[in-house]
Design an enzyme around this catalytic site. Structure first.
Site, PDB file in Angstrom:
ATOM      1  N   GLU B 331     -26.926 -31.256  -8.481  1.00 35.28           N
ATOM      2  CA  GLU B 331     -26.195 -32.120  -8.088  1.00 35.28           C
ATOM      3  C   GLU B 331     -25.633 -31.443  -6.614  1.00 35.28           C
ATOM      4  OE1 GLU B 331     -23.258 -34.016 -10.994  1.00 35.28           O
ATOM      5  OE2 GLU B 331     -23.627 -31.926 -11.825  1.00 35.28           O
TER       6      GLU B 331
ATOM      7  N   TYR C  93     -15.970 -26.562 -11.351  1.00 37.68           N
ATOM      8  CA  TYR C  93     -17.116 -26.429 -12.534  1.00 37.68           C
ATOM      9  C   TYR C  93     -17.907 -25.875 -12.000  1.00 37.68           C
ATOM     10  CZ  TYR C  93     -20.738 -27.827 -15.633  1.00 37.68           C
ATOM     11  OH  TYR C  93     -21.913 -28.027 -16.346  1.00 37.68           O
ATOM     12  N   TYR C  94     -18.374 -25.974 -10.799  1.00 40.84           N
ATOM     13  CA  TYR C  94     -19.766 -25.469 -10.248  1.00 40.84           C
ATOM     14  C   TYR C  94     -19.291 -24.044  -9.420  1.00 40.84           C
ATOM     15  CZ  TYR C  94     -23.634 -28.955 -10.438  1.00 40.84           C
ATOM     16  OH  TYR C  94     -24.569 -29.539 -11.016  1.00 40.84           O
ATOM     17  N   LEU C  95     -18.388 -23.874  -9.478  1.00 36.50           N
ATOM     18  CA  LEU C  95     -17.633 -22.560  -8.976  1.00 36.50           C
ATOM     19  C   LEU C  95     -17.850 -21.646  -9.949  1.00 36.50           C
ATOM     20  CD1 LEU C  95     -14.530 -23.240  -6.836  1.00 36.50           C
ATOM     21  CD2 LEU C  95     -16.818 -22.117  -6.016  1.00 36.50           C
ATOM     22  N   LYS C  97     -20.466 -21.680 -12.190  1.00 40.69           N
ATOM     23  CA  LYS C  97     -21.950 -21.832 -12.550  1.00 40.69           C
ATOM     24  C   LYS C  97     -22.556 -20.634 -11.450  1.00 40.69           C
ATOM     25  CE  LYS C  97     -24.226 -25.709 -13.533  1.00 40.69           C
ATOM     26  NZ  LYS C  97     -24.314 -26.544 -14.566  1.00 40.69           N
TER      27      LYS C  97
END
Lengths: 533, 365, 365, 533
Positions: B331, C93-95, C97
Site C-alpha cells: 500500500e 498503522y504503517y508507522l 510496521k
C-alpha cells in the site's frame, strides 16, 4: 426401552453357566419389536393401525371385492405415564376364514413360503399377527377374531399366542350363526398413545384413500371423531399375476430351496420349470457354463454342482428382462380418481410409465400432477409418494422423486415456483422389489433407472399442466394486453408531445391494431406491467 | 452541447411520432453495449464501435414499456437540462414514482430505471452527464491550475482549500485558463496525496495532484482526460493490489461498464506504481516486511483480473501474476513504514516521483 | 493549539521517565470512554465527564505493550505535528510496521493501532485531529461565507466551484471572515443539495447549504459546530429513515463512539425533517405512494435505535416508532416524485424550507 | 437386494392358494440379513470381522484370561462383480468347547435365556453364528470349528446350518489329539469385498485395542499386511456380576416367564427371589396395590392377577435405584493404559464417574482426555466413543458426548480450540441398557442423566489437562516475559528520549526488578507479544 437381556441372539459360548433355549420367530419379534415399528407407544399405535388396515386391504383384494374397512379405537383406561390401555377393532369384507384357518392366520408368526414372485404390499410388514402380539405382551389380554365365508357359520375365537412356542392358544370358541357375507373382524387391546400418533394415522389413511380409491374406510377415533374416506369407484386394478423367479433374482439358499421343491426329473427340466426366461436353448447354455450334463438327475446334484449352477446363472448375461406382468400398477384412471376424490383439484393428469427393470427387478412408475382446488401453496414441494400401493409418509426430501422434482426447471412448464403455487405431485412405484434406501422403508433410493422413469413421468404430466395453465392464462392476458397498450401509448403520446410539441395519433394506431378488443379493454390495476428489456 | 442534446432528444421523439402517425408500431433502433460493439485497443482503451443494433418496438408489452419509459426519461432529461438542473440516478428513479404510473412505469426497484439510463446513453450516443444525470462527485485537483467553472468564476486549484478544487459532477462545463504544472499525478489514496500537498511538493516540483479517493469516478476520469487533451502528462499512482490495478487501468482505458461512453479513457496516462519491481528489487525491496497479505476478496479479484480485457497486456498480467503467486499487496502508506520520522518523508516522495515521472513520461521534476 | 498539544505530550513522557528513574514501573492514568464516564444531556448532547480512571502500567507484558505503544504513537504524533504533516489511521498503522518492532509493536491488524489512537485521545484529552491524525474529509459548504484557511488564503464558499468549499479534515485551522447567511441547512444527500444550489436558493434566500453526503463526518460536525459558535443557526435535513435519524442526532448530540471528544456536537442545531408528520398529514401526505419499504437492515436499525442514548427524547422515539409500525421510509428525492417537471421544484423546496426554518429556528427566508 | 419374497412375515390371509410354513429364527435372519449388518458385501465383510472378534473376546473373558486373537483373511477367488470369494479364520484362547457343545454353539441361531441381568457387549449382535450363516448362504460352503478345553481332545467339525429347521448339520468330525491349552478356531468362506471395508475394519480393531488393552490382536489381511495390536497389560477389569432384574425393567411377557421359571411357592416369595430391591416390606406394599394376598400360591395366579401385579410393579414408586454391581467399567487405570498404548500421548487422564441411573437402568460413564504424542491437531474434534467395551465408529457428531464436548467452553481450561490442538477425548458408557438413539446403535441419545455424567467427566479431565498445560507453559513464559520486558522498555526509553530529550534509566529498573533472569533473558522471535488492552 428394554434391558439388554432382550438382545437375544448373542452367539456367545458361555454355555457353562447358562441354559440355552432355541428361540421361536414369535419370540424373536417379541425381543426385537423396535425394528418392526413397535419401539414406543406412539409409534406402536400407528403401526398397529397400519398393519391391520393393510391386512384388511389384502384380504379384500384377495376376495376380489372393493375393500370396506371400519376401524374403531377406544381408550379403555387412561394411565399416568401417558400410554393408555387402548382397544382397537377392525372389520373388513375380505375373504373370510374357516374355523381351521383362524388360529393359523392370526395365532402364530408365519410366512407364506411360496416359491413364486408376486407384487405385495411391501412394508417391513410383520402383518397383523405382530400387532396382536404386541397387544398381548403389553396388556396380557387375549384378542378376538370373528370371521366367516359367505353362507358359512361365523366363528368367533378368543385367542392368545404362546410366544416361546409360536403356537396359537384358543381360549374360547363360539359359533354365531350364518354369515350373510364374507368378513373378518379383529379386536385387540394394547398399550398405546393416540394423541401423538393421531396425525400420523390420519395422514396414513388419507393417503391410502388416494392410492386405493376403490376402498371405503371409516375410522372412529378414541375421541369419538369419525373420519370417513368413501370410495369413489368400484373399479379395481387387475390382480397381479404370479410368476416364476427370474434367474438373476435368486441366491444360493433360494436356489437350493427351489431344487428341493421341484418335481422335475432333470436339472434342465428344473431350470425350465422353476424360472422365467429359461427355455431349451438358454438352459443348455447355462448348463454348459456350469459344466453339468443337461440330463443330470436333479436329485443327484452334488453341492459343488449346485454352486457351479449358481455361478453359471449369475455369470450368464443373455437372459431376457424379467416378466413384468407380476406387477399391478394402479393405472392412469384410478390414480386420477383417487386424487380427485381427496384433493378436488381443478386439474389433474396421471401417467403410467412403461415397465422397466433395475438389477433384475421389474418395476413400473406412475406419476401425477394436480393443480388448484383443495391444494393450496404450501411454501414447500407437495409430494405424495406410494410404493406398492402403500403411502410413504416420512423422509420425503431424501426420496428420489423429491430430488427429481427439485431438479426439473419448472419454469419451462409455466410454473414460477413449485413451492409457491397450488401444485401437488404424486409418485407411485410398483415392483417385486422396491428399492428402498433404508431398513425404515420410508424412501426410495436414487437408482438411475427409477430416476429416469420418475423424471419422464413428471415431465409428461408437467407438459399437460403447461397446456392447461396456458389456456387459462391466455384468456386473462389478452384483455390485459389491450389495456396495457392503451395506457403505455398514452404515456408515449404525452412524452412525445412534451418533447416535440405535437401529439401523435395513438388512438388511431390502437384502434387499427386492436379493433374491438381495444374498445373493451377492461380497467383493473396491475403493478407489474411487463419487464424492462 | 446543450443544443446538441436537445436536438437529439427531439429527433428520437419525432421518429416515434412519425411511426405512429403512419399507423405503425413505433420502433427505436440503438447499438447495444454488447461485447460485439465494444473493442479494446491497447493504445486507446475501450472503444464503442457499433456494428450490431437492437430495436425497441411498440408491438409487445414488454418492449412497449421500455419504449414509453425511455421517452419519459428523455422528456425529464430535457426538462432538467432546460431548467439548469441535474439529477442523480436516485432522482431519476423517483421521477417515475408518480401516481399515474401505477401499473405502467412505476418502478419496483431502482435497477429498472438505471437500466433505462444506459439505454438513453446508447440511443443518444452521449454520456448521461450530457443529459443531466450525474453522480455524487468524488475527487480533488490541487496544483497550479486556473480554470473557469460552470458559474463563470475563475478558480485557482491551489487556492481553494487544503484539499484543492472539488472536481464537479460535469467537468465538461469547465474551461482551463492556465496550466502551470509539468504533470498531474492521480493518486488513489487521500492520505499520501495530502501529505505531498502538506509537504509543498506541488508548488516546489510544479506538479498537480489529483486525489481519486478510491476507484476513479466518472467525473474524475473525464477531468483527467480533459487535462490530457490540454497536453498535460498524467501519471497514476496507486497501491499495488488487485483492486488498484483496476483503478489504474480504468483511468487509462476506461472500464467495461462505461465502455460505450466516450471521453472517459486517458490512454496517454501512465501507471507509475506501486509496481512489483519496486517491491521485489526496487524502491521498497528492503521493506517486504511491511507488505500486507491478500484477503480472500483480494485474491478473488486477482483471479478475476486474469480475464479483464483492459488488463490483458503483459505488463498488467505480470503485476497480477505476482498477487496470485505471492498472495501479498503493497500500500502507498508503506512510505510511512520507511520513514517513521516525518523528516525523511518528503525526500522519499520526491525521490520516488522523480524516478517514476522520468521513467514513464520523460519528465524531470 | 499546537503548543498545547506538544506540552501535553511532553508531560506524559516526563511522567513515565520520572517513574522509571524512581525505580518504579511507570503508570499512566486516563479516563476510559466507558459508559460511566459519558453523560447524555438533551440540551448538550454527549458529555465526557470523567469520574472513573484506568491505569496503563509497565508491570505486566500486556499493559507494558500498550504503554510503549502509546509512547511511540505520541512520539510520532509530535513529529508529524512539528513537521506540519497529517496522517490517516492507516498511516498510523504503517508507522508501526517497522522491522525493529517485530515481536513487540509490529501490529497484526489495524484494529490494534486504532485502539491506541483512542487511548491517546483519552490520555491527552484531545481529539485525534489535534495530534495530526485525520480521516478522509467528506462534505462541502456552499453559500455566502468567507473564511481564511490553513494556508492563510481567503476563501468564498460560493465561489470555489459548484459543490462549494471542501471542508478540510481539520477545520480548526479555519477562521471565519464574514458570514452572510441567515442559517445553514445541513443536507444528508448530494442530489437535493446540489439541486438547491443549481436553483440559486442559497443566493436568493441567503442560506448556506452544507452537504453531508451520508453520515456527517467528524470534520463536518466540527465545522458546523464552529459555525454555530459563530451564531449561525443550523438546520438538519435528512431522509426519514432509521439511519437518517442517527445522522441528524449525531450532528446535534455527537455519537457514542466519539462521545469522549469535545466540540463535535451542535446542540443548537434543529432537525427539520423529513418528519413523520410531514408524511402523515403535512407536506408529503398526498405522496405516500412514493414511500419506500424498509429493508431488513433498515428495520434492524430502527429496532436498535430504540436503545441509542441520543435518540431517547420523545420526539425522536416518535419518529422511530413510525418505522417499526409502518415499515416505510421517505427519501429526500420525494421532491422529484412531487414535481416531475423541474419548474415546480424550486417552489417546493423554498416552501418546505421556509416553513421548516420558521418553525424550528424562527427564521424567515 | 432380494425379491419381496424375502419380506417373510406378511400375516396376510391368502391361505387359499398357498402353503403356509412356520419360519425358524435362522430363516428369519436369512431373509432379513440387512438389519443385522449384512446388506451388502462391503458391510458384511466388516460385520463378520466384528461379530467374530466380539465372540472371541467374550470367550476369553469368560475363561478369565487376557484375550489373544488371531484373524486371517484371504481372497480365495476374485469375482468380477467386485465381491470376491473370501475366507476368514479366527483363533482365540477363550474357553474351549466340548464335542457336544460345538454344534449347539455355532450350528444354530439361539439365545441364552437366563432370567438375570448382566452387562454384555451390546451390539445389535447376532453373534458369530449369523456371520457363519451369511457365509454359508453366499458360498454354499461349510464352515469348520476346532476347539478344545485344555488337556482334552481337540475336536474339529465341518458343519453347515439347516436354515429352515435351524439345526446344525455336522458333515465331518475329526479328533486331533490333546490340546495344550483351551482354544477355539473358526474358519469360514463368504462372499465379501475387502478393499472398501478395510478402513472400517482397521478402525474397529484399533479402537478395540484402546478399550480392551489387555487383548492381543493380530490381523493378517488379504493383501498379506499384518496389523498387530499387542496387549500392554495382563490386568483385566473384574467380571460383571449377574443380578436379578429391577422391577421397573420388566414387561408383562417377561413377568410371565419369570413366574413360570420361579421355584417359589407364594407370590411374595416369587417377588423376593426374582427381583432385586424387593424385600418383605416392599413385596407387601406391591401386593397390597395389586390386591393379591401375600401367601397366594404362585401357581394359582390367574391372568387378571398377573396383570394387576404388573400394573402394581409399574405404579409403585418407592423401589430403590437398580443395582449397579452388574456393570463392569474399564476403570481409570485400564482406560489410560489403552490410550497410552495406541496413542502414546504426552498426557492422559481418565476418570470413572460414580454409578447413575436412567429410566431404571444403571450406567457408569468413563471419560478421558489425552494430549500430544501421536495425537495431531485434526481440524475437528477427535472423540473416541465406546459402549459396553465396543467402539462406536459412526455418526460421531450426533452423539451426546460430541454435543457435550461442543458445549464446553474449553478456553476456561487453557485450550484455545479443541479442533486445532492435539487433543483426543474418550467416552465409555457401560449399562445393562445402552441408550442408543437408533436401531443402528451407532450413537448415544442425549439422555439428561447421561449428559450430566459425560459433562462432569470431561470437565474433571479438562481440569487436570489445564494444570498440565499450565505447568509446561509457565516455564516457557517466564523466560519470554523477561525478554519482552527488555524489548518493550527499550522502546519506552527511546520514545521518552525522543519526546523529552532525556533517556530514562530503564536498565536499572529492569535489573532491580528481574535480577539475573533479566540478564539471562534469551533471544528468540515472537510475533504476538501480548494483546492490546
Amino acid at each position: 426401552m428394554y434391558p439388554s437381556w432382550s438382545s437375544p441372539l448373542r452367539g456367545g459360548r458361555n454355555l457353562r453357566r447358562e441354559r440355552i433355549e432355541e428361540i421361536s420367530a414369535a419370540d424373536f419379534f417379541y425381543r426385537n419389536r423396535a425394528i418392526a415399528g413397535f419401539d414406543n407407544p406412539v409409534r406402536a399405535t400407528y403401526t398397529i393401525v397400519r398393519e391391520l388396515v393393510e391386512n384388511s386391504l389384502d384380504a379384500a383384494e384377495e376376495a376380489g371385492v372393493p375393500p370396506k374397512i371400519m376401524i374403531t379405537m377406544d381408550r379403555v383406561e387412561r394411565r399416568e405415564n401417558g400410554s393408555d390401555l387402548m382397544r382397537i377393532s377392525i372389520r373388513d369384507n375380505g375373504i373370510g376364514l374357516s374355523a381351521d384357518e383362524i388360529p393359523r392366520a392370526f395365532g402364530k408368526v408365519f410366512t407364506s413360503s411360496k416359491y413364486r414372485l408376486i407384487q405385495s404390499r411391501g412394508t417391513f410388514g410383520l402383518g397383523g399377527t405382530m400387532a396382536l402380539l404386541y397387544g398381548q405382551i403389553t396388556t396380557n389380554r387375549p384378542f378376538t377374531i370373528s370371521s366367516a365365508k359367505k353362507g358359512d357359520y361365523i366363528n368367533r375365537m378368543t385367542m392368545m399366542i404362546d410366544v416361546q412356542k409360536n403356537e396359537p392358544i384358543v381360549i374360547k370358541r363360539e359359533v354365531l350363526g350364518i354369515a350373510e357375507r364374507s368378513f373378518t373382524a379383529v379386536e385387540s387391546y394394547f398399550e398405546g398413545s393416540y394423541a401423538r400418533a393421531k396425525r400420523k394415522i390420519i395422514d396414513y389413511l388419507y393417503q391410502t384413500a388416494i392410492v386405493v380409491p376403490y376402498a371405503d374406510i371409516m375410522f372412529v377415533d378414541p375421541d369419538g371423531v369419525v373420519f370417513l374416506f368413501p370410495r369413489s369407484t368400484d373399479e379395481m386394478p387387475p390382480r397381479p399375476k404370479e410368476s416364476l423367479f427370474h434367474p438373476k433374482g435368486v441366491d444360493l439358499e433360494l436356489l437350493q430351496r427351489l431344487i428341493r421343491a421341484s418335481r422335475a426329473n432333470t436339472v434342465k427340466g428344473f431350470l425350465k420349470t422353476s424360472f422365467q426366461r429359461i427355455g431349451d436353448k438358454t438352459a443348455d447354455e447355462v448348463l454348459a457354463i456350469a459344466g453339468i450334463p443337461a440330463d443330470k438327475k436333479l436329485r443327484d446334484l452334488r453341492k459343488e454342482e449346485i454352486e457351479a449352477l449358481y455361478n453359471a446363472l449369475r455369470s450368464y448375461d443373455k437372459f431376457m428382462a424379467p416378466d413384468h406382468t407380476v406387477l399391478s400398477p394402479l393405472g392412469k384412471k384410478l390414480l386420477e380418481e383417487g386424487i380427485k376424490k381427496e384433493l378436488r383439484p381443478d386439474f389433474v393428469y396421471a401417467v403410467q410409465r412403461p415397465p422397466s427393470v433395475y438389477e433384475g427387478h421389474p418395476f413400473i412408475v406412475e406419476t401425477a400432477i394436480a393443480y388448484g382446488g383443495d391444494i393450496k401453496p404450501a411454501g414447500e414441494i407437495q409430494l405424495y409418494r406410494f410404493a406398492n400401493r402403500i403411502p410413504l409418509l416420512y423422509d420425503t426430501t431424501a426420496d428420489v422423486s423429491y430430488q427429481v422434482a427439485k431438479g426439473i426447471n419448472w419454469s419451462n412448464y409455466g410454473i414460477r415456483s413449485l413451492e409457491e403455487e397450488p401444485i401437488a405431485l404424486f409418485f407411485h412405484i410398483v415392483s417385486t422389489k422396491i428399492p428402498f434406501k433404508t431398513v425404515g422403508k420410508e424412501y426410495i433410493a436414487a437408482v438411475p433407472e427409477v430416476e429416469r422413469e420418475v423424471e419422464l413421468g413428471f415431465r409428461t404430466c408437467a407438459r399437460e399442466l403447461k397446456l392447461y395453465l396456458y389456456r387459462i392464462r391466455r384468456k386473462e392476458s389478452l384483455a390485459k394486453r389491450a389495456f396495457l397498450f392503451r395506457r403505455f401509448y398514452e404515456i408515449v403520446a404525452e412524452c412525445v408531445e412534451d418533447i416535440t410539441g405535437e401529439r401523435p395519433s395513438v388512438e388511431t394506431l390502437l384502434k387499427m391494431r386492436f379493433g374491438d378488443l381495444y374498445e373493451g379493454a377492461g380497467e383493473g390495476e396491475d403493478n407489474s406491467g411487463g419487464e424492462e428489456g | 452541447m446543450k443544443e446538441l442534446v436537445r436536438e437529439k432528444i427531439i429527433q428520437v421523439a419525432r421518429k416515434v411520432k412519425e411511426d405512429i402517425d403512419k399507423g405503425m408500431f413505433p420502433e427505436l433502433v440503438y447499438p447495444p453495449n454488447s461485447k460485439a460493439n465494444i473493442k479494446f485497443l491497447e493504445e486507446k482503451g475501450y472503444l464503442f464501435e457499433p456494428k450490431s443494433f437492437s430495436t425497441i418496438s411498440g408491438d409487445r408489452v414488454k418492449s412497449l414499456r421500455t419504449l414509453s419509459g425511455v421517452l419519459y426519461g428523455l422528456s425529464r432529461a430535457l426538462d432538467h437540462l432546460e431548467n439548469g438542473l441535474t439529477m442523480t440516478k436516485r432522482d431519476f428513479y423517483y421521477l417515475h414514482k408518480v401516481q399515474k404510473f401505477k401499473g405502467t412505469l412505476f418502478p419496483k426497484e431502482q435497477r429498472e430505471t438505471d437500466a433505462r439510463i444506459i439505454l438513453m446513453e446508447l440511443l443518444l450516443g452521449m454520456p448521461r452527464e450530457a443529459f443531466s444525470i450525474t453522480s455524487d462527485p468524488r475527487g480533488w485537483i490541487y496544483g497550479d491550475i486556473e480554470l473557469i467553472d460552470r458559474s463563470g468564476r475563475l478558480i485557482k486549484a491551489n487556492e481553494v482549500g487544503e484539499m484543492g478544487y472539488s472536481v464537479p459532477p460535469r467537468p465538461e462545463n469547465i474551461t482551463f485558463k492556465r496550466i502551470g504544472v509539468k504533470a498531474v499525478v492521480a493518486i488513489e489514496k487521500v492520505g499520501p496525496a495530502k501529505n505531498m500537498i502538506e509537504l509543498g511538493i506541488p508548488e516546489e516540483k510544479k506538479i498537480g495532484i489529483a486525489i481519486l479517493q478510491g476507484q476513479a469516478s466518472r467525473n474524475m476520469r473525464r477531468f483527467l482526460r480533459m487535462l490530457s487533451d490540454e497536453g498535460v502528462p498524467i501519471a497514476v499512482l496507486t497501491d499495488l493490489s488487485p483492486w488498484s490495478l483496476r483503478i489504474a487501468a480504468t483511468v487509462v482505458y476506461n472500464s467495461i461498464n462505461s465502455a460505450h461512453v466516450d471521453g472517459l479513457a486517458v490512454p496517454e496516462a501512465r501507471f507509475i506504481g506501486i509496481k512489483t519491481d519496486d517491491v521485489e528489487e526496487g524502491f521498497f525491496s528492503d521493506y517486504k516486511f511491511a507488505l500486507e497479505p491478500l484477503t480472500q476478496m483480494d485474491y478473488k479479484a486477482a483471479e478475476d483480473n486474469r480475464h479483464l480485457p483492459n488488463l490483458q497486456a503483459p505488463i498488467w498480467q505480470k503485476e497480477n501474476n505476482w498477487f496470485l503467486e505471492k498472495k501479498m499487496k503493497a500500500e502507498l502508506e508503506i512510505f510511512k513504514a520507511m520513514s517513521p520520522s516525518a523528516k525523511d518523508l518528503k525526500k522519499l516522495y520526491v525521490e520516488y516521483l522523480s524516478m517514476k515521472l522520468e521513467e514513464a513520461l520523460g519528465i524531470s521534476i
